[in-house]
Design a protein around this motif. Structure first.
Motif, PDB file in Angstrom:
ATOM      1  N   ILE A 177     -76.478 -10.282 -34.867  1.00  0.00           N
ATOM      2  CA  ILE A 177     -76.141  -9.312 -33.817  1.00  0.00           C
ATOM      3  C   ILE A 177     -74.658  -8.960 -33.899  1.00  0.00           C
ATOM      4  CG2 ILE A 177     -76.093  -8.899 -31.331  1.00  0.00           C
ATOM      5  CD1 ILE A 177     -78.346 -11.060 -31.132  1.00  0.00           C
ATOM      6  N   VAL A 236     -82.647 -15.628 -29.848  1.00  0.00           N
ATOM      7  CA  VAL A 236     -83.308 -14.507 -30.520  1.00  0.00           C
ATOM      8  C   VAL A 236     -83.152 -14.538 -32.043  1.00  0.00           C
ATOM      9  CG1 VAL A 236     -83.236 -12.978 -28.528  1.00  0.00           C
ATOM     10  CG2 VAL A 236     -81.292 -13.015 -30.092  1.00  0.00           C
ATOM     11  N   TYR A 237     -82.289 -15.414 -32.548  1.00  0.00           N
ATOM     12  CA  TYR A 237     -82.106 -15.475 -34.005  1.00  0.00           C
ATOM     13  C   TYR A 237     -81.433 -16.785 -34.374  1.00  0.00           C
ATOM     14  CZ  TYR A 237     -80.229 -14.420 -38.646  1.00  0.00           C
ATOM     15  OH  TYR A 237     -79.889 -14.463 -39.976  1.00  0.00           O
ATOM     16  N   ARG A 265     -80.893  -9.553 -38.886  1.00  0.00           N
ATOM     17  CA  ARG A 265     -81.085  -9.985 -37.493  1.00  0.00           C
ATOM     18  C   ARG A 265     -79.829 -10.525 -36.839  1.00  0.00           C
ATOM     19  NH1 ARG A 265     -86.477 -13.181 -37.088  1.00  0.00           N
ATOM     20  NH2 ARG A 265     -85.882 -13.021 -34.900  1.00  0.00           N
ATOM     21  N   GLU A 315     -79.706 -18.483 -37.792  1.00  0.00           N
ATOM     22  CA  GLU A 315     -79.314 -18.338 -39.192  1.00  0.00           C
ATOM     23  C   GLU A 315     -79.446 -19.707 -39.836  1.00  0.00           C
ATOM     24  OE1 GLU A 315     -75.823 -15.635 -39.865  1.00  0.00           O
ATOM     25  OE2 GLU A 315     -75.110 -17.439 -40.875  1.00  0.00           O
ATOM     26  N   PRO A 349     -87.945 -17.600 -32.751  1.00  0.00           N
ATOM     27  CA  PRO A 349     -86.734 -18.385 -32.445  1.00  0.00           C
ATOM     28  C   PRO A 349     -86.758 -18.994 -31.043  1.00  0.00           C
ATOM     29  CG  PRO A 349     -86.232 -16.019 -32.551  1.00  0.00           C
ATOM     30  CD  PRO A 349     -87.642 -16.193 -33.038  1.00  0.00           C
ATOM     31  N   THR A 408     -75.888  -6.463 -28.692  1.00  0.00           N
ATOM     32  CA  THR A 408     -76.824  -7.405 -28.087  1.00  0.00           C
ATOM     33  C   THR A 408     -78.126  -7.376 -28.859  1.00  0.00           C
ATOM     34  OG1 THR A 408     -77.728  -8.188 -25.974  1.00  0.00           O
ATOM     35  CG2 THR A 408     -77.957  -5.855 -26.424  1.00  0.00           C
ATOM     36  N   PHE A 409     -79.039  -8.230 -28.446  1.00  0.00           N
ATOM     37  CA  PHE A 409     -80.420  -8.156 -28.903  1.00  0.00           C
ATOM     38  C   PHE A 409     -81.143  -7.255 -27.914  1.00  0.00           C
ATOM     39  CE2 PHE A 409     -84.799  -9.669 -28.587  1.00  0.00           C
ATOM     40  CZ  PHE A 409     -85.184  -9.662 -29.921  1.00  0.00           C
ATOM     41  N   VAL A 460     -75.942 -20.667 -37.437  1.00  0.00           N
ATOM     42  CA  VAL A 460     -75.634 -20.184 -36.092  1.00  0.00           C
ATOM     43  C   VAL A 460     -76.922 -19.930 -35.322  1.00  0.00           C
ATOM     44  CG1 VAL A 460     -73.436 -19.073 -36.712  1.00  0.00           C
ATOM     45  CG2 VAL A 460     -75.528 -17.737 -36.688  1.00  0.00           C
ATOM     46  N   GLU A 493     -78.166 -17.427 -32.241  1.00  0.00           N
ATOM     47  CA  GLU A 493     -77.786 -16.289 -31.413  1.00  0.00           C
ATOM     48  C   GLU A 493     -78.734 -16.179 -30.238  1.00  0.00           C
ATOM     49  OE1 GLU A 493     -75.793 -12.998 -32.437  1.00  0.00           O
ATOM     50  OE2 GLU A 493     -76.055 -13.127 -34.616  1.00  0.00           O
ATOM     51  N   SER A 494     -78.153 -16.027 -29.054  1.00  0.00           N
ATOM     52  CA  SER A 494     -78.953 -15.684 -27.886  1.00  0.00           C
ATOM     53  C   SER A 494     -78.618 -14.242 -27.538  1.00  0.00           C
ATOM     54  CB  SER A 494     -78.627 -16.615 -26.728  1.00  0.00           C
ATOM     55  OG  SER A 494     -77.321 -16.375 -26.269  1.00  0.00           O
ATOM     56  N   VAL A 495     -79.301 -13.702 -26.540  1.00  0.00           N
ATOM     57  CA  VAL A 495     -79.022 -12.328 -26.136  1.00  0.00           C
ATOM     58  C   VAL A 495     -77.531 -12.182 -25.840  1.00  0.00           C
ATOM     59  CG1 VAL A 495     -79.495 -10.551 -24.415  1.00  0.00           C
ATOM     60  CG2 VAL A 495     -81.345 -12.049 -25.194  1.00  0.00           C
ATOM     61  N   GLU A 538     -88.074 -18.398 -37.799  1.00  0.00           N
ATOM     62  CA  GLU A 538     -87.839 -17.016 -38.238  1.00  0.00           C
ATOM     63  C   GLU A 538     -88.684 -16.049 -37.432  1.00  0.00           C
ATOM     64  OE1 GLU A 538     -88.411 -17.136 -42.485  1.00  0.00           O
ATOM     65  OE2 GLU A 538     -86.635 -18.423 -42.732  1.00  0.00           O
ATOM     66  N   ARG A 567     -71.145  -8.037 -32.504  1.00  0.00           N
ATOM     67  CA  ARG A 567     -70.555  -8.317 -31.187  1.00  0.00           C
ATOM     68  C   ARG A 567     -69.239  -7.570 -31.072  1.00  0.00           C
ATOM     69  NH1 ARG A 567     -74.627 -11.241 -28.274  1.00  0.00           N
ATOM     70  NH2 ARG A 567     -75.595 -12.677 -29.732  1.00  0.00           N
TER      71      ARG A 567
END
Lengths: 351, 125
Positions: free
Chosen positions: A281, B39-40, A279, B42, B87, A303-304, B58, B60-62, B84, A283
């Motif tokens: 991403i 979106v995630y 999952r 870690e 998020p 990106t997601f 970490v 993560e966003s879009v 999980e 970059r």
């Protein structure tokens, strides 16, 4: 000092987060990128694209345009538009553009960040004889999504049923083209600045969802559409980006033609999609390795994906042995993540 | 933006709160709003030693990826497994359901050295 479009105050009133982009202060999102993305895929989204460069090119300048663009502008009929690329002598990309033809002039729509560069490039090659005028009194908005056309018809007050893809209809002072940068059906509306807010409000009142640059990026990435500064730059040609169809090597001479012909025989790199396992991403700038650990390319955008609920990325691959279906590894923050090479068009609209 | 008085904060936009003998850690309302749709996440494994100011995971966003920095020294005793599957809890509930890790502090008094809600808000202006 960042420039602002005529909709700036409206974006703030709508609660947008503003970010610098290509010299402009633009909305990145209003209510969340994922919601805005889905609105465009499922209904209709409205974008301020007033940052994009709009350049008027005088009327009888087909030879000039042919000498600077990769696509065949002689095939462009009045009332239509054409995707084209301005290349430098090395075949690298000065900018990718949309070229519109009207009865008495042409219109170039170029990337915001490249507008000054494009004006300088055109001027440099015009010997001072061509009218190249930034249209500073115009701006543009874009309505995209499966409901964009019916919504646009209501807002504009006239039918668009005969408006085909890449055609335009001029209802002075409005220019409507069936174009976009999202992978959906939709229109782009070029109009005088003083009318922009009216139409923006009108489309919102009819149910369009305001969408920012964040959703614009996830939408174009799912559709595999290149973005200058990511998939295009001064060294990368449209051939590598997968736009051979917009490079007409059989037309007359144009800047970059010889280099492009040489490149087409053996492309230095090719653009693919990446489906990563896990999952994290990928970059821009993340490196790719084959199973033996040899470096084979670089991620240009990642990106997601709101449509597929997983990470997606575009990447240039420099090893001709790698093809769709190959397994490679992406170095994401020091961890090598397995990924499959796929076609760059992750999302195709069902027509 | 909401910064509860009963939490402690870092200038890297984490919050920490005593939870019995342990300390819960998450990111602030400002951080989640700046990131946009998360979106995630870690998450560190249970047992991982955290060092104050060092990265432990970490988010993560879009649009972007951000490091998580440990507010205090300690050991991870639990990571929020709800993140999980969902998020976005970090966006909808940054101080409750969106907590990230539970830490056994090396020295419980370290919490007192972190910023108050008022002090944290001053770093934002």
């Amino acid at each position: 000092m960042l420039k602002r479009t005529v909709l700036y105050e409206k974006h703030l009133a709508l609660g947008a987060k503003m970010v610098p982009f290509g010299g402009w202060e633009m909305p990145v999102s209003y209510q969340g990128i994922i919601n805005e993305h889905k609105a465009v895929r499922e209904r209709a989204g409205l974008f301020d694209i007033g940052h994009m460069g709009l350049l008027r090119i005088g009327g009888k300048e087909l030879p000039f345009l042919q000498s600077l663009t990769t696509n065949d502008a002689s095939l462009l009929a009045v009332g239509r538009c054409q995707y084209s690329i301005l290349c430098n002598e090395r075949g690298g990309t000065v900018d990718d553009i949309l070229l519109y033809r009207f009865a008495d002039h042409y219109l170039i729509v170029c990337n915001a960040s490249n507008t000054d560069k494009v004006v300088a490039w055109l001027t440099q090659h015009s010997s001072g004889k061509v009218e190249i005028a930034p249209l500073i009194n115009l701006c543009a908005i874009s309505l995209q999504g499966p409901l964009a056309l019916p919504l646009a018809e209501k807002g504009l007050g006239f039918s668009l049923s005969s408006l085909k893809r890449n055609h335009t209809v001029s209802a002075a002072p409005l220019i409507v083209s069936r174009t976009g940068y999202t992978g959906e059906d939709g229109i782009e509306l070029v109009l005088p600045k003083e009318l922009c807010l009216d139409y923006w409000e009108k489309f919102l009142a009819l149910g369009a969802v305001p969408c920012g640059l964040g959703a614009r990026d996830t939408l174009r990435l799912e559709a595999g559409l290149p973005l200058y500064g990511h998939e295009y730059d001064d060294e990368t040609s449209p051939l590598e980006a997968g736009y051979a169809w917009a490079v007409k090597l059989n037309k007359g001479p144009f800047i970059g033609k010889e280099s492009l012909a040489r490149r087409s025989a053996a492309l230095p790199k090719r653009l693919f999609g990446l489906n990563v396992e896990g999952r994290s991403i990928p970059r821009q700038g993340n490196q790719l390795f084959d199973e033996e650990g040899k470096e084979v390319g670089t991620v240009t955008s990642g990106t997601f994906s709101p449509t597929f609920s997983r990470p997606i990325a575009l990447a240039y691959i420099n090893d001709p042995a790698i093809a769709i279906g190959s397994r490679i590894f992406v170095n994401i923050r020091g961890v090598k993540q397995a990924a499959a090479i796929v076609d760059k068009t992750f999302y195709k609209r069902v027509k | 933006m909401n910064y509860p008085e009963n939490l402690k904060y870092t200038k890297e936009h984490e919050w920490a709160k005593a939870d019995g003998p342990a300390v819960l850690v998450g990111i602030t309302d400002f951080a989640q709003d700046s990131l946009g749709d998360v979106v995630y996440v870690e998450l560190p494994p249970v047992g991982k030693e955290l060092l104050a100011g060092k990265e432990f995971g970490v988010v993560e966003s879009v649009k972007s990826v951000s490091s998580l920095f440990a507010p205090i020294n300690g050991t991870v005793v639990e990571a929020n497994s709800a993140l999980e599957g969902n998020p976005a809890l970090i966006n909808t509930s940054p101080y409750a359901e969106g907590w990230i890790v539970k830490v056994k502090p090396a020295n419980p008094a370290d919490l007192n050295g972190l910023l108050s809600a008022t002090e944290y808000q001053k770093t934002l202006s």
